[in-house]
Each structure stands twice: as C-alpha cells, then as structure tokens.
Design an enzyme around this catalytic site. Sequence first.
Site, PDB file in Angstrom:
ATOM      1  N   ASP A   1       0.856  -1.193   0.000  1.00  0.00           N
ATOM      2  CA  ASP A   1       0.000   0.000   0.000  1.00  0.00           C
ATOM      3  C   ASP A   1       0.891   1.241   0.000  1.00  0.00           C
ATOM      4  OD1 ASP A   1      -2.947   1.017   0.522  1.00  0.00           O
ATOM      5  OD2 ASP A   1      -1.563   2.257   1.695  1.00  0.00           O
TER       6      ASP A   1
ATOM      7  N   GLU B   1       1.928   5.206  -0.055  1.00  0.00           N
ATOM      8  CA  GLU B   1       1.476   6.573   0.232  1.00  0.00           C
ATOM      9  C   GLU B   1       2.247   7.486  -0.697  1.00  0.00           C
ATOM     10  OE1 GLU B   1      -1.151   7.070   2.025  1.00  0.00           O
ATOM     11  OE2 GLU B   1      -1.129   4.968   2.622  1.00  0.00           O
ATOM     12  N   ALA B   2       1.604   8.590  -1.063  1.00  0.00           N
ATOM     13  CA  ALA B   2       2.208   9.473  -2.060  1.00  0.00           C
ATOM     14  C   ALA B   2       1.999  10.932  -1.682  1.00  0.00           C
ATOM     15  CB  ALA B   2       1.572   9.200  -3.423  1.00  0.00           C
TER      16      ALA B   2
ATOM     17  N   ASP C   1      -2.644   1.690  -6.712  1.00  0.00           N
ATOM     18  CA  ASP C   1      -1.251   1.633  -6.253  1.00  0.00           C
ATOM     19  C   ASP C   1      -0.317   1.365  -7.420  1.00  0.00           C
ATOM     20  OD1 ASP C   1      -1.097   1.572  -3.054  1.00  0.00           O
ATOM     21  OD2 ASP C   1      -2.992   0.749  -3.764  1.00  0.00           O
TER      22      ASP C   1
ATOM     23  N   HIS D   1      -4.361   5.537   6.344  1.00  0.00           N
ATOM     24  CA  HIS D   1      -3.496   6.273   5.423  1.00  0.00           C
ATOM     25  C   HIS D   1      -2.025   6.238   5.824  1.00  0.00           C
ATOM     26  CE1 HIS D   1      -7.047   7.550   3.321  1.00  0.00           C
ATOM     27  NE2 HIS D   1      -7.524   8.105   4.424  1.00  0.00           N
TER      28      HIS D   1
ATOM     29  N   ASP E   1      -2.216   0.516   6.616  1.00  0.00           N
ATOM     30  CA  ASP E   1      -3.180   0.153   5.560  1.00  0.00           C
ATOM     31  C   ASP E   1      -2.881  -1.263   5.069  1.00  0.00           C
ATOM     32  OD1 ASP E   1      -4.507   2.552   5.683  1.00  0.00           O
ATOM     33  OD2 ASP E   1      -3.696   3.373   3.820  1.00  0.00           O
TER      34      ASP E   1
HETATM   35  P1  AMP Z   1      -4.452   5.620   0.816  1.00  0.00           P
HETATM   36  O1  AMP Z   1      -3.809   4.313   0.463  1.00  0.00           O
HETATM   37  O2  AMP Z   1      -5.918   5.608   0.845  1.00  0.00           O
HETATM   38  O3  AMP Z   1      -3.869   6.096   2.099  1.00  0.00           O
HETATM   39  O4  AMP Z   1      -4.092   6.647  -0.298  1.00  0.00           O
HETATM   40  C1  AMP Z   1      -2.856   6.671  -0.977  1.00  0.00           C
HETATM   41  C2  AMP Z   1      -2.520   8.069  -1.375  1.00  0.00           C
HETATM   42  O5  AMP Z   1      -3.630   8.660  -2.059  1.00  0.00           O
HETATM   43  C3  AMP Z   1      -2.241   8.998  -0.230  1.00  0.00           C
HETATM   44  O6  AMP Z   1      -0.903   8.922   0.225  1.00  0.00           O
HETATM   45  C4  AMP Z   1      -2.496  10.352  -0.910  1.00  0.00           C
HETATM   46  O7  AMP Z   1      -1.434  10.717  -1.749  1.00  0.00           O
HETATM   47  C5  AMP Z   1      -3.698  10.039  -1.789  1.00  0.00           C
HETATM   48  N1  AMP Z   1      -4.917  10.334  -1.020  1.00  0.00           N
HETATM   49  C6  AMP Z   1      -5.669   9.466  -0.321  1.00  0.00           C
HETATM   50  N2  AMP Z   1      -6.727  10.068   0.243  1.00  0.00           N
HETATM   51  C7  AMP Z   1      -6.646  11.355  -0.114  1.00  0.00           C
HETATM   52  C8  AMP Z   1      -7.444  12.509   0.138  1.00  0.00           C
HETATM   53  N3  AMP Z   1      -8.556  12.452   0.887  1.00  0.00           N
HETATM   54  N4  AMP Z   1      -7.063  13.687  -0.385  1.00  0.00           N
HETATM   55  C9  AMP Z   1      -5.951  13.776  -1.152  1.00  0.00           C
HETATM   56  N5  AMP Z   1      -5.156  12.735  -1.440  1.00  0.00           N
HETATM   57  C10 AMP Z   1      -5.490  11.528  -0.937  1.00  0.00           C
HETATM   58 MG    MG Z   2      -2.636   3.873   2.188  1.00  0.00          MG
END
Ligand code: AMP
Ligand code: MG
Length: 333
Positions: free
Chosen positions: A126, A128-129, A227, A285, A290
């Site tokens: 998973d 993160e970005a 991803d 997140h 995750d």
């Molecule tokens: P996640 O695996 O759901 O944590 O999301 C991966 C990446 O998506 C995060 O590190 C963010 O770069 C982007 N991301 C997720 N949720 C949001 C959000 N609500 N607003 C902006 N970017 C998001």
């Molecule tokens: Mg994540």
Amino acid sequence: MLNEIVLVGGLIFVFTLLYLSFLLPSKMIGNEEDNDKENTSTKTVGRGGGGAGDGVLRELALTNGQINRMNKEEVRQKLEELHLETRGVKEVLKKRLKSYYKKEKLYPDVKLSPTPERYDFLLVIDFEATCMEENPPDFQHEIIEFPILLVNTETLIVEDQFHSYCRPTINPILTPFCTKLTGITQKMVDRAPEFPQVLEDVLDWMSSKGYGMGHSRYAVATDGPWDMCRFLYQQCLHCGIPYPRPFRKWINVKKHFANFYQTKGGTKLQEMLASLGLKFEGKPHSGRDDAVNIARIAGRLIQDGCELRVNECLNNGRVEPVVPPRAKLSVSN
Ligand code: AMP
Ligand code: MG
C-alpha cells in the site's frame, strides 16, 4: 363454427403440452434454486465427477437455499456451532456458511482451496504518495512510503516485511495536508533514499525471500488498482526506469471482496473491515497500517474460501482484468 372450436381446442391442447414439458419440470426442481441464484450450472464436480457429483451439487443447492432463508441470528448460531468466525454482516455470515458446506461436501480432505491457483505468499502493498487537499487532475504523485508485508497464505502469518520511506523530488516539501493524512513528516522523507534506490532495495528483499527462485508462488495484493496503475506507474515514468516486472499483475483485494461477499456496505478499506465486523488497526493512510488491514481482509477472504487469484494486470499503463483460464467449478456462494 365447429372447425373454429376444434382449432381453438387444438391450440389449447398444444400449449398445455408445451407448458407441461418445458415449464413445469423447471418449476418443480426450482423451489430451492429460485431462492439461490448462485447455484448449479456446473459441469465439473469436485469429487469423482459424474452422477455422484450431481447428487452432491443438488445437495449443495438445497443447502444454499436453506441458508438464504435463515435470518442473521440463525446463521450466526450455526457458525458458532461449527466453531467458525461469527463476526460480520449478514451477507458475510451467509457466504461463510455456504463456503463451509461447499468445501465440506466437495473437498473434505483438502485443507485450503484445492485449486492450483493458490499462492504460497502474498506481497501486500500500500503506497502513500505526495498529495494536496484537492489534488488537481494532472498532479504528479510521488511515492513517499513503500511497505510490503509477506503473508503466508496457509498460516496467514505476516512472516516478514519491507518498509521504506522515499524522498520525493518533484515536490520535495510535503504539504501539511499530506503529513496530516499519512502521518509522514518532512524529516522522515528527508532522511529517506529516492525512489530508484528504494525499488532496488525492494527487489533485493524480494529475492532474499525466495521471489523468482521458483520454489514458492507469490502474488502482489493491493486494495484496488491505483497503487500500481497510478502511483507506481507514474513514479517509474518520472524516474525514467522500466516498470518492474513483479508488479505487472496483482490481486485486487477490493474486487474479490465485492464479488465474493456481495455486501451492501461498500468497499473502502474501513467499509470492508466493518462488513467483516473488524476494526481498523493502526492509523488510516499510514502505508504500513493500511497494508496490515488489507492483509487482514485478504486473510479473512482466504479463510472464508475465496480463491484469491491474480485478477488485474497493467498493459501499457492501462489496467486490464485477468480472467481465469476456465471456471473449474461454478457452484459458488
Ligand atoms: P491511501 O492508500 O488511501 O492512504 O491513499 C494513498 C494516497 O492517495 C495517499 O498517500 C495520498 O497521496 C492520496 N490520497 C488518499 N486520500 C486522499 C485525500 N482524501 N485527499 C488527497 N489525497 C489523498
Ligand atoms: Mg494507504
């Protein structure tokens, strides 16, 4: 006049015959199946095949029909009697009970899924970005956290993990929103290697775990296609490195979850956990947390009898479904 009466009478007779020969038999055997659309159209049977198999399939169809008519508490009690997991919403519990009987009747001697599709290890990932509160459509995400959990599909134990933060180069300064969302601070990424180095470390780690050696089967597992098709693909383009072969196909856990349990509760990570009666462990997140929770969902799917096979791949940057060569068994659910 007499001719007309004979003609009408004849037509009624023919229609009655047609009704009896086509409609009635399917209605007579349909009592149970009508309540259970997911039943017996199969040609292949688990044990022995042929006539005995048909009997088993018929039995299964009846059992599925009975389960469909049970209320949640009745299903829960049955699961308890069988010493099976009792948490989850009604659809999950019903599916669990049906899967139990399916396995018992078709493959009583096999510990887990009997098909050769089963992987020995899942590599749960998973990313993160970098992000903004409202990501513009052309925003160039860069991977800042790269976690992988090595999950043994038989024991469901996380046997090892890889973890690294990555230093972004297009937007080297994280937005306060990104830090708040992911828990990743500026210091964490400032100290981290850039992505190409992290990817090399990842591939070395995977080799050290036996990936590519041929003695075990591995599959990457993620929560949806993003991803790989967005974060990893964009990151490789940006760094000018080829998209790495091990990540060209993967198990989309979300897709399996939706198809297998058919719950009404949604397929966001927290929603899937809620449908299973589980709580999120850790901080949403955070890439590692995750991944832990995705692994828990994957584990639950495996225990409930879902054949977690690779179901998506990347082809020239586009996500495509991976369809199994042929359905071996269609008495599902
Ligand atoms: P996640 O695996 O759901 O944590 O999301 C991966 C990446 O998506 C995060 O590190 C963010 O770069 C982007 N991301 C997720 N949720 C949001 C959000 N609500 N607003 C902006 N970017 C998001
Ligand atoms: Mg994540």
